[in-house]
Design an enzyme around this catalytic site. Structure first.
Site, PDB file in Angstrom:
ATOM      1  N   GLY A  72       0.623  -1.168   0.088  1.00  0.00           N
ATOM      2  CA  GLY A  72       0.017   0.011   0.071  1.00  0.00           C
ATOM      3  C   GLY A  72       0.888   1.301  -0.049  1.00  0.00           C
ATOM      4  CB  CYS A  73       3.662   2.167   1.891  1.00  0.00           C
ATOM      5  SG  CYS A  73       2.886   2.176   3.713  1.00  0.00           S
TER       6      CYS A  73
END
Length: 159
Positions: free
Chosen positions: A46-47
């Protein structure tokens, strides 16, 4: 744990090292828009998506006079590897003591697989050139988020 800054409030001031060890302060960024986003950890799915999405739109943010700052507890050397691996063009700040993260209310109780723990809640703040919180996303879902932030900046910068 601090409260989440609200729209119309002064943005919490900060001075934090970037991935190169240079100190970045909100006061040094006065007279320009600032997008500051908080994320848990470099090089996680996600990051990485969030960072690459902001990088893909970096030029459009720059054209509107905005500086993008990503903040996580990771150290500068970890940020440098993350930047190099994914060819990121945004500035990443290190906050291992969570001072900046807490100032923006992003250090919160999280739950995962039935366990509770303190961690970075993915959140983003748009700070106006006069250092006021212009908009806040306290609970970010990654997909399409960078575009959503750009759309809001375009709307606010036009006024």
């Amino acid at each position: 744990m601090n409260d989440i800054p609200q729209i119309g409030q002064p943005a919490p001031d900060f001075s934090s090292p970037d991935h190169n060890g240079d100190i970045v302060s909100l006061n040094d960024l006065n007279s320009q828009w600032v997008v500051i986003y908080f994320y848990p950890k470099d090089d996680t799915p996600g990051c990485t998506t969030e960072a690459t999405d902001f990088t893909a739109l970096h030029q459009k943010f720059s054209e509107l006079g905005a500086k993008i700052l990503g903040v996580s507890p990771d150290l500068g050397k970890v940020h440098c590897k993350f930047i190099d691996k994914h060819n990121l063009s945004i500035t990443l700040l290190s906050d291992p003591e969570h001072q900046l993260i807490e100032a923006y209310g992003a250090w919160r109780l999280k739950k995962f697989m039935g366990k509770e723990y303190m961690g970075v809640a993915r959140s983003t703040f748009l700070i106006s050139p006069d250092q006021i919180i212009a908009y806040a996303w306290p609970n970010v879902k990654v997909k399409g988020h960078a575009q959503t932030v750009l759309n809001k900046l375009q709307e606010l910068a036009a006024n």
